[in-house]
Scaffold this active site. Structure first.
Site, PDB file in Angstrom:
ATOM      1  N   CYS A 143      30.152   3.138 -39.676  1.00  8.23           N
ATOM      2  CA  CYS A 143      28.829   3.098 -40.302  1.00  8.23           C
ATOM      3  C   CYS A 143      28.341   1.671 -40.488  1.00  8.23           C
ATOM      4  O   CYS A 143      27.208   1.339 -40.133  1.00  8.23           O
ATOM      5  CB  CYS A 143      28.861   3.831 -41.644  1.00  8.23           C
ATOM      6  SG  CYS A 143      27.257   3.903 -42.480  1.00  8.23           S
ATOM      7  N   CYS A 144      29.182   0.817 -41.042  1.00  2.96           N
ATOM      8  CA  CYS A 144      28.747  -0.561 -41.311  1.00  2.96           C
ATOM      9  C   CYS A 144      28.384  -1.309 -40.033  1.00  2.96           C
ATOM     10  O   CYS A 144      27.385  -2.029 -39.987  1.00  2.96           O
ATOM     11  CB  CYS A 144      29.830  -1.323 -42.063  1.00  2.96           C
ATOM     12  SG  CYS A 144      30.000  -0.850 -43.791  1.00  2.96           S
ATOM     13  N   CYS A 148      26.257  -0.283 -50.440  1.00  2.00           N
ATOM     14  CA  CYS A 148      25.595   1.016 -50.348  1.00  2.00           C
ATOM     15  C   CYS A 148      26.159   1.972 -51.399  1.00  2.00           C
ATOM     16  O   CYS A 148      27.339   1.914 -51.742  1.00  2.00           O
ATOM     17  CB  CYS A 148      25.800   1.603 -48.944  1.00  2.00           C
ATOM     18  SG  CYS A 148      24.956   0.680 -47.644  1.00  2.00           S
ATOM     19  N   CYS A 175      29.476   4.044 -51.009  1.00  3.69           N
ATOM     20  CA  CYS A 175      30.713   3.281 -50.797  1.00  3.69           C
ATOM     21  C   CYS A 175      30.959   2.235 -51.878  1.00  3.69           C
ATOM     22  O   CYS A 175      31.769   1.329 -51.692  1.00  3.69           O
ATOM     23  CB  CYS A 175      30.687   2.610 -49.425  1.00  3.69           C
ATOM     24  SG  CYS A 175      30.445   3.761 -48.057  1.00  3.69           S
ATOM     25  N   CYS A 178      32.329  -5.443 -44.552  1.00  8.39           N
ATOM     26  CA  CYS A 178      31.445  -4.600 -43.748  1.00  8.39           C
ATOM     27  C   CYS A 178      31.273  -5.146 -42.327  1.00  8.39           C
ATOM     28  O   CYS A 178      30.784  -4.454 -41.447  1.00  8.39           O
ATOM     29  CB  CYS A 178      30.070  -4.479 -44.403  1.00  8.39           C
ATOM     30  SG  CYS A 178      29.173  -6.039 -44.537  1.00  8.39           S
TER      31      CYS A 178
END
Length: 236
Positions: free
Chosen positions: A123-124, A205, A208, A231
Site C-alpha cells: 500500500c505505501c 494513515c 495503520c 513507508c
C-alpha cells in the site's frame, strides 16, 4: 568542483543547477552538522530553487515555518492518501491558510477496495512513494522534516544526501531533539496536529496508526504488530 546542468522551468528558461558529487555532499553534511536549520534551508533554496520541493506530514508546522521565512513561495507537497485522520486534513487546511502556502496536494485515486486492506504490504509503495515520485518529477532536490530522534531506524539520518532517484535530499531538522521541536513550537506558536496531544506523536494513515503508550518509541504506533518501520518515502 561541482559541475552544473541545465533544467528548464515553466516560463523560466534554462537554469544552471549544481550537480554535486557524493564526496561534496558528504563534506556539506559535515559542515551542516554545525549550522542551524535555517542556514541549511537557505542553502537549499539558494542552490536549487525553483527546482526544490518540501514534503510535509502536518504532524506539526515547524519545518514549514522555518522554510517560508526563507522562501515564502516554496512548494509544499502533501500526499492525500485518502486514509488520513480528519484532524490531519484539518491541520493541512489551517496551516495552508495561516502561511498562504504554495501547497501541492497529491491526491490518490479512489480504489474499489481499500488498498491498505487488500494489499497492506504494498500500500505505501503504491500510494505514498508513487505520488512522491510524481511530485518530484523535474525537481533537483527536496526537503523533509525527518529527525534522528524520532526512532532508532533514523538515528544516523544525514542532513544532506543523494536519494534513490538521484535527487539531493535535505533534512534540515535531522539533529533536532524532541525538546528542540517542542521549544520551537512554544516560542513561535506553531500549529500542531491535535492528535499529537492525544497519544499520537507520529501520525500516518488512520488504519495503520495507533496511540503510543508512555515509554514507547514515538513511532511505535506506526504499523503496530508488523515488521514494517518505514513507508518508503525516506529510504536512501
Amino acid at each position: 568542483m561541482s559541475e552544473h546542468r541545465e533544467r528548464t522551468g515553466p516560463g523560466l528558461g534554462p537554469l544552471a543547477i549544481p550537480d554535486h558529487t557524493d564526496d561534496e555532499l558528504a563534506e556539506l553534511n559535515r559542515e551542516f552538522e554545525r549550522l542551524p536549520a535555517s542556514k541549511v534551508i537557505q542553502w537549499a533554496v539558494d542552490t536549487f530553487a525553483p527546482h526544490l520541493s518540501m514534503t510535509a506530514s502536518f504532524t506539526d508546522a515547524v519545518l514549514i515555518d522555518l522554510a517560508v521565512k526563507v522562501d515564502p513561495g516554496i512548494e509544499v507537497v502533501f500526499i492525500d492518501t485518502g486514509y488520513h485522520f480528519p484532524e490531519t486534513l484539518e491541520t493541512v487546511e489551517d496551516v495552508r491558510r495561516r502561511y498562504g502556502l504554495n501547497l501541492r496536494m497529491m491526491t490518490v485515486a479512489r480504489q474499489e477496495e481499500a488498498l491498505w486492506a487488500a494489499d497492506p504490504e504494498n500500500c505505501c509503495s503504491a500510494v505514498k512513494v508513487g505520488q512522491l515520485d510524481r511530485a518530484l518529477a523535474g525537481k533537483a532536490a527536496w526537503m523533509s522534516g525527518l529527525r534522528r530522534a524520532e526512532a532508532g531506524t533514523r538515528e544516523t539520518a544525514p542532513i544532506v544526501v543523494r536519494d534513490l532517484r538521484g535527487l539531493v535530499k535535505i533534512n534540515p531538522l535531522a539533529t533536532w531533539s524532541d525538546l528542540d521541536v517542542q521549544g520551537y513550537i512554544d516560542d513561535h506558536h506553531i500549529a500542531v496536529n491535535p492528535l499529537t496531544l492525544q497519544g499520537y506523536p507520529s501520525i500516518g494513515c488512520m488504519p495503520c496508526t495507533s496511540r503510543v503508550a508512555d515509554g514507547e518509541d514515538a513511532r511505535a504506533g506506526r504499523w503496530r504488530g508488523q515488521d514494517k518501520t518505514e513507508c518508503g518515502l525516506h529510504v536512501m
